[in-house]
Design an enzyme around this catalytic site. Structure first.
Site, PDB file in Angstrom:
ATOM      1  N   LYS A  78       0.852  -1.202   0.000  1.00  0.00           N
ATOM      2  CA  LYS A  78       0.000   0.000   0.000  1.00  0.00           C
ATOM      3  C   LYS A  78       0.887   1.251   0.000  1.00  0.00           C
ATOM      4  O   LYS A  78       1.939   1.272   0.646  1.00  0.00           O
ATOM      5  CB  LYS A  78      -0.893  -0.040   1.243  1.00  0.00           C
ATOM      6  N   SER A 158      -9.987   2.273   2.843  1.00  0.00           N
ATOM      7  CA  SER A 158      -9.026   2.981   2.024  1.00  0.00           C
ATOM      8  C   SER A 158      -8.053   2.071   1.269  1.00  0.00           C
ATOM      9  O   SER A 158      -7.467   2.508   0.285  1.00  0.00           O
ATOM     10  CB  SER A 158      -8.208   3.936   2.898  1.00  0.00           C
ATOM     11  N   SER A 182     -10.390  -0.015   7.116  1.00  0.00           N
ATOM     12  CA  SER A 182      -9.766   0.117   5.787  1.00  0.00           C
ATOM     13  C   SER A 182      -9.098  -1.134   5.254  1.00  0.00           C
ATOM     14  O   SER A 182      -8.666  -1.152   4.107  1.00  0.00           O
ATOM     15  CB  SER A 182      -8.735   1.251   5.800  1.00  0.00           C
TER      16      SER A 182
END
Lengths: 495, 95
Positions: A78, A158, A182
Site C-alpha cells: 500500500k 481505504s 480500511s
C-alpha cells in the site's frame, strides 16, 4: 500448471520449495498481470526492477535450502508504507515526488522474510475514505461487476488498490492498513481475506500516520492460511514504535486446526441495524449456523455502546489527523505552493496545504482542529475519549463472560458503484465503517472472511472479532468459517 | 451548536488551509452535518469515566536518553522543496 499469479501464498510457497517453479517465474507472471490491468488503477508505482532483483535473490536462497517464510512470494505494498527510494505518497498530491530515505518496519520485515515487492498500491488520500475515490491517482476499480452490468464498482477503501490487486490476481497478497475498517471493508467488497491485528502487533514506524491511536497494518490475502503466514512475517516488536508490543509472535499457521469445538461465539444484538439489507441479515445467520455446525456454542451478547462508536471515531480520528498532518507544511518534503510577491511563511503554509490536500482530507483536518480548539476540547474530544473507554469496556465484559470471538457482518452492503455516493453527505459514506470501527476503538483484532455472494453476484463478508493478542485463535475460527462457507467465486476477467 | 461562516474561516485559519471566501458557506454546512452527527455523544452518561489514553494496558517502554542516530544531513534535506547551504529554506519569517 495454472497461471502462477493466481496462486495464494501457501500454494506458491509449497510449489517453490518443491522446485515446481521459481520466484523469477512467479514474479514475471505477476508483472505481466499488472501490466495488463492498468484499467483497475490498482498499482500506481510499479517496481519491476526491484521485484526481479529480489526474485533472483530468493531463488538463490531457495536453491540453498535457506528460504525464510515468504521467500520469493510477490506482493504489493500500500502506498502508505514508506519504501526506500520508491515513491510513497499516501495517495496525496502533497507528497508528490517524495522518495523516502528509509523503509517502514513492516515492509522491511516482509523483505527480510524474502517477499518480493511488485510496486505500490492505490488508496484513499491519507487512508481517509471508504471507496478509494479520494486518491490523487484517481479511483481504483474493483475487478468485480454486477452481473453483466459494466458500471465500475468501488473495491472499497481505504486499501482499495490492495483489495483490487489481490482479487484480480495481480499479486499473491498485499499489505493494507486499517484505522476504522480500511482493511476489512475492502476485503469484504472484493471476496478477499483481511485481518487487522491487535493494536501494537505491527509496528507503525515508517507508515504515514493518519490517527496514531487507531492505525494498524495487516495483510490482505486470498485465504485465511495466507493471512496467517503474512501476518506472522509482518509483526513483531520494534523499538522504533513505542506502542509496538514486546510480545512473542506465535506460529499463526500452525494454529489453523479448523477445530472450534467448545468455542463460544457471541452474536451482538446491537449490530442488527435498522434498514440492514435482507441479504446481509441472511448471510449473518448462515455464518452463525456454520460456526454452530462446526461445534461452537452460539450466545447472544450485548455491546450497548455500539451506536456511539462512529460518532466517537469521527471526533478522535480527525483530531489525531489534524495533529499528524500538521507536518505537511511545504518545508521538509513534498509539495510547496508557488508563492506570490510579498507572500510570507503563513501564506506558504496555507496555499501549500490548500493545493496539496484533497477535499476530504482538508475537511477532516478542519473538523479535528475544531474539536481540539479552546472551548470545545472537553465537550467533543474528551467526551469522545470517555465514550471510547465505554466501548472497550463493552468488549471486556463479554470476553470476561467467556466469549472467544464475536461474529458480525463486515459491511452494511455489497460494493457500491463509483460516483454513487458523490451527492450523499459525508456522514452517509462514514456509515460504511459502522461494523468495523468499534474494533479499532477497542484495539482488538478483527478479520473479514468472504462468505457469500449477493443476488447481483457481488461478494459479501462476515467479520470475526477476537480477544486482544489472540490472533492465532481468531484466525483458526476464521479458518473454520472459511472452510464451511467454501467461497470460491472469482471476478470474470473484463480488464 | 451551529457553525457560521466566521467560525469556519477561523477554523481554516487555525488549520493553515486557505479557503476562498465563496467556499465558506458550503464548508460551514458540511461542518454542521458532521457535528450534528457527533452530537449523539451527548446522550451517553460518562460521569466518572476516565478518558482513554492508551488502548492497550501496556506501559510505554523507556530507553536510555542517548543519541542513537545522526550525521544524515544530506538524507534529511534530500526531499526538501528548497534546501540551501545545508538548511531548509523558507520565505522571510521576521521583518
Amino acid at each position: 500448471m495454472t497461471d502462477l499469479n493466481t496462486l495464494g501464498l501457501a500454494e506458491a510457497r509449497d510449489a517453490l520449495r518443491a522446485g515446481e517453479t521459481t520466484a523469477v517465474e512467479l514474479t514475471e507472471s505477476c508483472l505481466k498481470a499488472i501490466d495488463a490491468a492498468d484499467a483497475l488503477n490498482a498499482f500506481v508505482h510499479k517496481t519491476p526492477e526491484i521485484a526481479m532483483e529480489r526474485a533472483a535473490a530468493a531463488d538463490v536462497r531457495l536453491r540453498a535450502g535457506d528460504a525464510p517464510a515468504m521467500c520469493g512470494l510477490p506482493i504489493g505494498i500500500k502506498d502508505l508504507f514508506c519504501t526506500r527510494g520508491v515513491p510513497s505518497q499516501a495517495g496525496s498530491r502533497i507528497l508528490q515526488g517524495f522518495l523516502p530515505e528509509y523503509e517502514s518496519t513492516v515492509s522491511q520485515n516482509l523483505a527480510d522474510a524474502g517477499a518480493v515487492m511488485l510496486g505500490k498500491l492505490n488508496m484513499d488520500e491519507f487512508a481517509m475514505g471508504s471507496s478509494n475515490e479520494t486518491s490523487t491517482y484517481g479511483n481504483a476499480i474493483s475487478p468485480w461487476r454486477r452481473g453483466n452490468d459494466d458500471a465500475a464498482l468501488t473495491p472499497g477503501g481505504s486499501s482499495g488498490g490492495s483489495a483490487a490487486a489481490v482479487a484480480a490476481d495481480l499479486c499473491l497478497a498485499a499489505t493494507g492498513t486499517d484505522t476504522g475498517g480500511s482493511i476489512r471493508q475492502p476485503a469484504a467488497f472484493t471476496g478477499t481475506v483481511g485481518i487487522k491485528p491487535t493494536y501494537g502487533r505491527c509496528s507503525r514506524w515508517g507508515i504515514v500516520a493518519f490517527a496514531s491511536s487507531l492505525d494498524q497494518a495487516g495483510p490482505m490475502t486470498k485465504s485465511v492460511r495466507d493471512a496467517a503466514i503474512m501476518l506472522e512475517a509482518m509483526c513483531g516488536h520494534d523499538p522504533k514504535d513505542s506502542t509496538s508490543a514486546d510480545l512473542p509472535v506465535p506460529d499463526f499457521e500452525a494454529m489453523l486446526s479448523g477445530d472450534i469445538k467448545g468455542k463460544t461465539i457471541g452474536i451482538p444484538r446491537e449490530y442488527r441495524m435498522d434498514g440492514m439489507p435482507g441479504e446481509i441479515e441472511t448471510l449473518w445467520s448462515q455464518g452463525t449456523d456454520m460456526l454452530r455446525d462446526a461445534g461452537a456454542k452460539i450466545v447472544d451478547i450485548s455491546l450497548p455502546h455500539t451506536k456511539y462508536a462512529l460518532p466517537a471515531y469521527y471526533v478522535i480520528a480527525p483530531a489525531e489527523a489534524s495533529s499528524n498532518l500538521a507536518r505537511y507544511d511545504g518545508v521538509r518534503y513534498g509539495h510547496r505552493a508557488k508563492l506570490a510577491q510579498g507572500d510570507g511563511i503563513t501564506e506558504m503554509y496555507e496555499k501549500t496545504r490548500a493545493e496539496g490536500f484533497g477535499h476530504e482530507v482538508q475537511r477532516r483536518i478542519m473538523v479535528g482542529t475544531y474539536v481540539l480548539s479552546a472551548g470545545f476540547y472537553d465537550a467533543y474530544y474528551n467526551r469522545a475519549r470517555k465514550v471510547r473507554t465505554l466501548i472497550k469496556r463493552d468488549f471486556e465484559n463479554v470476553f470476561a463472560e467467556g466469549v472467544d470471538a464475536i461474529l458480525t457482518p463486515a459491511t452494511p452492503s455489497a460494493a457500491f458503484g463509483l460516483g454513487e455516493m458523490t451527492d450523499a453527505d459525508p456522514v452517509q459514506m462514514y456509515l460504511n465503517d459502522v461494523f468495523t470501527v468499534t474494533v479499532n476503538l477497542a484495539g482488538l483484532p478483527g478479520i473479514s472472511v468472504p462468505t457469500g455472494l449477493d443476488s447481483q453476484g457481488l461478494p459479501l463478508g462476515l467479520q470475526l472479532i477476537g480477544r486482544p493478542w489472540e490472533e492465532g485463535d481468531l484466525l483458526n475460527t476464521a479458518y473454520a468459517l472459511e472452510s464451511a462457507a467454501g467461497f470460491v467465486a472469482k471476478p470474470g476477467k473484463w480488464w | 451548536m451551529s457553525i457560521d461562516q466566521t467560525t469556519a474561516a477561523r477554523v481554516a485559519k487555525l488549520a493553515r488551509i486557505k479557503v476562498e471566501e465563496d467556499a465558506l458557506p458550503a464548508l460551514a454546512a458540511e461542518f454542521n452535518t458532521i457535528l450534528g452527527f457527533i452530537e449523539q455523544l451527548n446522550e451517553v452518561d460518562v460521569d466518572g469515566v476516565e478518558p482513554m489514553t492508551s488502548v492497550t494496558p501496556q506501559r510505554l517502554k523507556r530507553r536510555a536518553d542517548v543519541v542513537t542516530d545522526g550525521n544524515q544531513q544530506a538524507k534529511v534535506l534530500s526531499n526538501a522543496p528548497d534546501a540551501r547551504e545545508g538548511f531548509f529554506a523558507v520565505p522571510k519569517v521576521v521583518e
